[in-house]
Design a protein around this motif. Sequence first.
Motif, PDB file in Angstrom:
ATOM      1  N   HIS A  22       0.825  -1.210   0.000  1.00  0.00           N
ATOM      2  CA  HIS A  22       0.000   0.000   0.000  1.00  0.00           C
ATOM      3  C   HIS A  22       0.863   1.266   0.000  1.00  0.00           C
ATOM      4  O   HIS A  22       0.345   2.371  -0.117  1.00  0.00           O
ATOM      5  CB  HIS A  22      -0.923   0.016   1.216  1.00  0.00           C
ATOM      6  CG  HIS A  22      -2.052  -0.977   1.115  1.00  0.00           C
ATOM      7  ND1 HIS A  22      -1.905  -2.313   1.435  1.00  0.00           N
ATOM      8  CD2 HIS A  22      -3.339  -0.826   0.714  1.00  0.00           C
ATOM      9  CE1 HIS A  22      -3.062  -2.941   1.249  1.00  0.00           C
ATOM     10  NE2 HIS A  22      -3.947  -2.059   0.804  1.00  0.00           N
ATOM     11  N   GLN A  66       5.267  -2.858  -9.550  1.00  0.00           N
ATOM     12  CA  GLN A  66       4.034  -2.954 -10.323  1.00  0.00           C
ATOM     13  C   GLN A  66       3.049  -3.938  -9.717  1.00  0.00           C
ATOM     14  O   GLN A  66       3.405  -4.854  -8.999  1.00  0.00           O
ATOM     15  CB  GLN A  66       4.325  -3.342 -11.784  1.00  0.00           C
ATOM     16  CG  GLN A  66       4.906  -4.725 -11.996  1.00  0.00           C
ATOM     17  CD  GLN A  66       6.414  -4.714 -12.042  1.00  0.00           C
ATOM     18  OE1 GLN A  66       7.057  -3.950 -11.339  1.00  0.00           O
ATOM     19  NE2 GLN A  66       6.975  -5.582 -12.880  1.00  0.00           N
ATOM     20  N   ASN A 115       0.447  -3.412  -7.454  1.00  0.00           N
ATOM     21  CA  ASN A 115       0.242  -3.293  -6.017  1.00  0.00           C
ATOM     22  C   ASN A 115      -0.921  -2.336  -5.751  1.00  0.00           C
ATOM     23  O   ASN A 115      -1.733  -2.091  -6.657  1.00  0.00           O
ATOM     24  CB  ASN A 115       1.541  -2.834  -5.340  1.00  0.00           C
ATOM     25  CG  ASN A 115       2.525  -3.976  -5.162  1.00  0.00           C
ATOM     26  OD1 ASN A 115       2.321  -4.871  -4.344  1.00  0.00           O
ATOM     27  ND2 ASN A 115       3.603  -3.962  -5.944  1.00  0.00           N
ATOM     28  N   LYS A 116      -1.009  -1.820  -4.547  1.00  0.00           N
ATOM     29  CA  LYS A 116      -2.144  -0.982  -4.181  1.00  0.00           C
ATOM     30  C   LYS A 116      -1.696   0.397  -3.681  1.00  0.00           C
ATOM     31  O   LYS A 116      -2.354   1.014  -2.846  1.00  0.00           O
ATOM     32  CB  LYS A 116      -2.975  -1.698  -3.107  1.00  0.00           C
ATOM     33  CG  LYS A 116      -3.537  -3.039  -3.580  1.00  0.00           C
ATOM     34  CD  LYS A 116      -4.316  -3.744  -2.491  1.00  0.00           C
ATOM     35  CE  LYS A 116      -4.852  -5.086  -2.995  1.00  0.00           C
ATOM     36  NZ  LYS A 116      -5.622  -5.816  -1.946  1.00  0.00           N
ATOM     37  N   ILE A 117      -0.588   0.850  -4.217  1.00  0.00           N
ATOM     38  CA  ILE A 117      -0.056   2.156  -3.838  1.00  0.00           C
ATOM     39  C   ILE A 117      -0.957   3.255  -4.400  1.00  0.00           C
ATOM     40  O   ILE A 117      -1.262   3.262  -5.593  1.00  0.00           O
ATOM     41  CB  ILE A 117       1.386   2.323  -4.356  1.00  0.00           C
ATOM     42  CG1 ILE A 117       2.287   1.244  -3.737  1.00  0.00           C
ATOM     43  CG2 ILE A 117       1.922   3.719  -4.041  1.00  0.00           C
ATOM     44  CD1 ILE A 117       3.668   1.167  -4.353  1.00  0.00           C
ATOM     45  N   ARG A 118      -1.387   4.184  -3.541  1.00  0.00           N
ATOM     46  CA  ARG A 118      -2.317   5.232  -3.963  1.00  0.00           C
ATOM     47  C   ARG A 118      -1.692   6.615  -4.028  1.00  0.00           C
ATOM     48  O   ARG A 118      -2.158   7.472  -4.763  1.00  0.00           O
ATOM     49  CB  ARG A 118      -3.521   5.269  -3.018  1.00  0.00           C
ATOM     50  CG  ARG A 118      -4.365   4.005  -3.074  1.00  0.00           C
ATOM     51  CD  ARG A 118      -5.629   4.139  -2.257  1.00  0.00           C
ATOM     52  NE  ARG A 118      -6.485   2.964  -2.395  1.00  0.00           N
ATOM     53  CZ  ARG A 118      -7.665   2.824  -1.814  1.00  0.00           C
ATOM     54  NH1 ARG A 118      -8.137   3.807  -1.043  1.00  0.00           N
ATOM     55  NH2 ARG A 118      -8.373   1.728  -1.997  1.00  0.00           N
ATOM     56  N   LEU A 173       6.206   1.536 -11.544  1.00  0.00           N
ATOM     57  CA  LEU A 173       5.025   1.699 -10.691  1.00  0.00           C
ATOM     58  C   LEU A 173       3.748   1.411 -11.472  1.00  0.00           C
ATOM     59  O   LEU A 173       2.663   1.858 -11.106  1.00  0.00           O
ATOM     60  CB  LEU A 173       4.986   3.113 -10.120  1.00  0.00           C
ATOM     61  CG  LEU A 173       6.036   3.416  -9.035  1.00  0.00           C
ATOM     62  CD1 LEU A 173       6.305   4.902  -8.934  1.00  0.00           C
ATOM     63  CD2 LEU A 173       5.608   2.852  -7.687  1.00  0.00           C
ATOM     64  N   ASN A 184      -0.778   0.223 -10.328  1.00  0.00           N
ATOM     65  CA  ASN A 184      -1.107   0.501  -8.951  1.00  0.00           C
ATOM     66  C   ASN A 184      -2.430   1.271  -8.931  1.00  0.00           C
ATOM     67  O   ASN A 184      -3.206   1.194  -9.888  1.00  0.00           O
ATOM     68  CB  ASN A 184       0.031   1.276  -8.276  1.00  0.00           C
ATOM     69  CG  ASN A 184       1.112   0.366  -7.736  1.00  0.00           C
ATOM     70  OD1 ASN A 184       0.999  -0.177  -6.638  1.00  0.00           O
ATOM     71  ND2 ASN A 184       2.176   0.177  -8.527  1.00  0.00           N
ATOM     72  N   GLU A 185      -2.699   2.002  -7.852  1.00  0.00           N
ATOM     73  CA  GLU A 185      -3.925   2.786  -7.744  1.00  0.00           C
ATOM     74  C   GLU A 185      -3.590   4.254  -7.484  1.00  0.00           C
ATOM     75  O   GLU A 185      -4.310   4.969  -6.799  1.00  0.00           O
ATOM     76  CB  GLU A 185      -4.798   2.218  -6.615  1.00  0.00           C
ATOM     77  CG  GLU A 185      -5.190   0.756  -6.842  1.00  0.00           C
ATOM     78  CD  GLU A 185      -5.899   0.134  -5.642  1.00  0.00           C
ATOM     79  OE1 GLU A 185      -6.185   0.870  -4.666  1.00  0.00           O
ATOM     80  OE2 GLU A 185      -6.154  -1.087  -5.678  1.00  0.00           O
ATOM     81  N   ASN A 242      -2.480   3.626 -13.923  1.00  0.00           N
ATOM     82  CA  ASN A 242      -2.839   4.151 -12.615  1.00  0.00           C
ATOM     83  C   ASN A 242      -4.047   5.072 -12.785  1.00  0.00           C
ATOM     84  O   ASN A 242      -4.761   4.982 -13.791  1.00  0.00           O
ATOM     85  CB  ASN A 242      -1.641   4.873 -11.995  1.00  0.00           C
ATOM     86  CG  ASN A 242      -0.631   3.907 -11.412  1.00  0.00           C
ATOM     87  OD1 ASN A 242      -0.863   3.308 -10.359  1.00  0.00           O
ATOM     88  ND2 ASN A 242       0.495   3.725 -12.105  1.00  0.00           N
TER      89      ASN A 242
END
Length: 309
Positions: free
Chosen positions: A104, A119, A121-124, A142, A145-146, A169
């Motif tokens: 995250h 790549q 993942n749930k990084i916002r 990256l 992700n989000e 993204n």
Amino acid sequence: MFAVAFNVLELQRERTGCSLGYFPCGNTSKCLPQLLHCNSVDDCGNKADEENCDDNNGWSELFDLYYGRISEQETEFTNCMLGNFSEKCRCKGLELDCEHAGLHSVPLVSSNVLTLRLQINKIRKLHADGFSIYQDLQELNLNYNEITTVSERAFKGLHNLIKLYLSNNQIAFLPPGVFEDLQQVQWLILENNRIQKISPKTFIGLKSVVLLVLLNNSFHQLPAKPICQEMPKLNWLDFEGNQIESVKNGTFTCCTQLTVLVLRRNKINSLHEGAFASLQRLAELDLSLNRIQELPHNLFKQLRELLQL
């Protein structure tokens, strides 16, 4: 630079049998738009479009032949040389692969890392100075992700970065100067986001970039001021799949090194007569699938190197 673009275009056709922006369905003669590659749907019918998903845009294989691989250390070491990294990630030499790790946020890694793959993942959010200790980093992925928010200082300190992937993204806005420290970056991949507006100030610092991909975003118009003002070496520019309605005279004024310009799948209905006048090294211009009904008389007069339209 012209020869590079020509050779890459020929290689794409020879290697795949498909035009730029398309990929083959395995052993069949069918070609599909790159957008359908790795979208979790069997568009080919033989699942060929869901293979080789590490490089969803296909740029690496083509461009590495001409611009070289980003780091010789990639293949020299098999054992991990990073002292600190998340147990959810895989380490090889000075590379760290955290794909599908459920992250995250950006993980804490040893500062000597050269390649960081985050790549799927749930990084916002990309916070200020989040990568500042990784001054040796050469590749940052990256994708998928989000990410919705990118701080103006998100990439501070990345003075040796060469490739930056931010595709797939939910980025809608890039602060002016966000890439200011990325003076060695050659590739900037931003496809499949929600970016609505850019200006020359968006790209301050990118004096080495040769490839800029903005495919499938939400642009309705291009900047009236020269988009290449801060990118003097830009060679390949992709605006496919946006909502662009017109191309004005000033937009590409400083793009003197540009050899490939992709504007297909937009809503272009107006082209100013001098829109491409500065692009004297342009080898390929794609204006297909737009709403163009009439072309200015001298629109292509200065494009003496044009090979494909």
